[in-house]
Design an enzyme around this catalytic site. Structure first.
Site, short mmCIF file in Angstrom:
data_model
loop_
_atom_site.label_atom_id
_atom_site.label_comp_id
_atom_site.label_asym_id
_atom_site.label_seq_id
_atom_site.Cartn_x
_atom_site.Cartn_y
_atom_site.Cartn_z
N GLU A 341 1.22 -34.90 38.09
CA GLU A 341 0.41 -36.01 37.56
C GLU A 341 0.01 -36.98 38.66
O GLU A 341 -1.15 -37.41 38.75
CB GLU A 341 1.16 -36.74 36.44
CG GLU A 341 1.53 -35.89 35.25
CD GLU A 341 0.39 -35.07 34.69
OE1 GLU A 341 -0.78 -35.40 34.93
OE2 GLU A 341 0.66 -34.08 34.01
N HIS A 430 -7.28 -25.30 33.71
CA HIS A 430 -5.88 -24.93 33.89
C HIS A 430 -5.72 -23.44 34.18
O HIS A 430 -4.69 -23.01 34.69
CB HIS A 430 -5.07 -25.29 32.63
CG HIS A 430 -4.94 -26.77 32.41
ND1 HIS A 430 -5.82 -27.48 31.63
CD2 HIS A 430 -4.05 -27.66 32.89
CE1 HIS A 430 -5.46 -28.76 31.63
NE2 HIS A 430 -4.40 -28.89 32.38
#
Length: 535
Positions: A341, A430
């Site tokens: 993140e 992703h």
């Protein structure tokens, strides 16, 4: 949420507030940035620049040998050029080359045929969900396609049935009102004192001592902080009402989910390891290289299209958010998730890889790569470092081989791409990230089958199955060289529209800078890209 899509890692105006050596260094950066703007005007052909283009410096990197790399945003007659960003490379003020993806000097007419209100209606319809705010950012030149187009940029924030929790950048053609592109600034990890942490046991963390107790704020790392979102949906109002974790004895949690501070300890630990990794390995002082930490929110529910869920973690454009998991997953607070993140933030502050197409896959791959390198840097025996993403968050994982993503063989997740093809850019980011993840694994480790995935296991992998071209001698230059090459490529050569072919060029340039064109590292970069079909 009032989130800003543009974050500059160089604030030239701040120079006057600094003192001593820091002020002198910043004035040096200002001088280099000014010189680069002059070079941009002189080298218009190399920069594919129109006479009405203008450039503003957003970041300056100077190598030990005096080579300068100035990242600049481009505008045309005052309008931002999306995909027109460029890095000017020079040495002692002499132009060397430029990194960019813009292919021509043509510019569109600046007379729109539709209105900003119409563009907002188009974006709002495409958003397909509950809108918290919608705002026109005005006209821009959209230059990520075959040729530049006049467009409106529209920011839409809220909960989308298509994109989940979203802070969207829309680009709507100002001639015909069609959506040209859109991506989410809210970027997730999954497609789907003493910290008594949940996943890594008892760990040391730094907190802030105040009258009557302690706050989960780390003064040694830019005052990064951890807040309790209390299990609520991550709307702007709920995040504003989140409370800072405080404690009276500076022992956080009880190694179990029954104490809300337990996962806050995991988060604080993961954030601290990520901060230290970037600082000690790459010389980067925080996400934005400004010495400032950011907020993290524990106990958040994130919208994913079918409703709000605790089964996710995210970078929302200015802060990290961590869900509590559920029956399958623990809270998503593993070290590699924190590294993932925070690395979205580093990407935002440097190359700004747009979160769509192949650049979006590279954005996700970058977070997986650095999340993994953070895990190796932490080297915690309770979370042995590996090239699995998120394996610690599974409540049942007796063999330790179940994960969100597998960098050495991305297709093991059932959706990610092992090898580049012309269709990779159409995948969810992703899954298109698999090509970049696969490249990095081969670059660092070579075609080596990890323990638990070889002959006799369900994966039944061999060295030959780890490459796309049969070259089992590809890569293998080691993690230290691989991570330094990738970081330099990201911060010095990649731009917002970089695709896999351009990433090959960027990493080869980075390897040449660091080790030379005749080095084993340079050859390793070339062979590792070829082994994932990027030639």
């Amino acid at each position: 949420m009032s989130l800003k899509p543009y974050v500059l890692s160089l604030s030239i105006a701040a120079a006057l507030t600094l003192a001593g050596g820091a002020q002198a260094a910043r004035f040096d950066q200002m001088a280099i940035a000014g010189a680069a703007k002059g070079l941009a005007r002189q080298q218009s052909a190399a920069l594919q620049a129109d006479s009405d283009d203008a450039f503003e410096a957003t970041d300056v990197i100077v190598d030990a040998d005096g080579t300068e790399h100035v990242r600049m945003q481009r505008s045309y007659r005052g309008l931002p050029v999306i995909g027109g960003d460029v890095v000017v490379h020079s040495n002692n003020g002499r132009f060397r080359e430029a990194s960019l993806t813009l292919h021509g000097r043509g510019r569109p007419s600046l007379s729109p045929r539709t209105s900003a209100n119409e563009a907002q209606l188009v974006a709002g319809k495409d958003f397909n969900g509950t809108i918290e705010s919608i705002e026109s950012r005005g006209l821009v030149i959209y230059a990520r396609g075959d040729k530049p187009v006049l467009a409106y940029e529209v920011n839409v924030q809220g909960a989308s049935d298509t994109f989940g929790t979203a802070n969207m950048r829309y680009f709507v053609d100002a001639a015909n009102g069609k959506v040209l592109d859109r991506w989410n600034l809210f970027q997730t990890a999954a497609a789907n004192g003493t910290g008594k942490s949940l996943l890594v046991g008892n760990v040391g963390i730094v907190t802030n001592s105040v009258s009557g107790g302690y706050q989960l704020v780390d003064p040694s790392r830019g005052n990064g902080s951890v807040y309790d979102a209390k299990g609520k949906n991550d709307t702007s109002a709920n995040l504003r009402n989140a409370t800072l974790f405080t404690d009276t004895d500076n022992v956080w949690g009880n190694n179990a989910e029954s104490d809300r501070a337990t996962v806050a300890g995991d988060i604080a630990y993961g954030v601290s390891k990520t901060w230290d990794y970037y600082k000690n390995v790459h010389g980067r002082n925080g996400i934005f290289n400004d010495g400032q930490g950011v907020k993290s929110y524990a106990h958040v529910k994130i919208y994913v299209g079918t409703g709000y869920t605790s089964n996710n973690a995210a970078w929302n454009g200015s802060a990290m958010e961590y869900g509590d998991g559920g029956t399958t997953w623990f809270p998503l607070v593993a070290v590699d998730v924190a590294g993932h993140e925070m690395s979205h933030g580093v990407t935002q502050a440097t190359a700004g890889l747009a979160y769509s197409g192949e650049s979006g896959g590279l954005n996700e791959a970058n977070s997986d790569i650095f999340g993994t390198m953070v895990e190796y840097y932490a080297n915690n025996s309770t979370d042995a470092p590996d090239y699995l993403i998120g394996e610690k968050i599974y409540r049942s994982n007796p063999g330790g081989t179940t994960a969100l993503r597998y960098m050495f063989k991305p297709s093991l997740d059932g959706a990610s791409a092992d090898c580049w093809s012309s269709s990779v850019g159409s995948l969810n980011v992703h899954y298109s990230s698999g090509v970049g993840n696969h490249f990095f694994y081969l670059l660092a480790e070579g075609a080596v089958v990890p323990a638990g995935f070889g002959a006799g296991t369900s994966a039944n992998l061999t060295a030959a199955k780890l490459v796309c071209n049969g070259n089992t001698a590809a890569g293998g230059i080691g993690r230290d060289a691989a991570q330094k090459i990738w970081y330099r490529a990201l911060t010095v050569y990649m731009t917002s529209n970089t695709n896999y072919a351009a990433a090959r060029t960027a990493t080869l340039k980075a390897a040449a800078d660091l080790y030379g064109t005749t080095s084993t590292q340079y050859a390793g970069v070339a062979s590792a890209w070829s082994a994932v079909s990027v030639n």
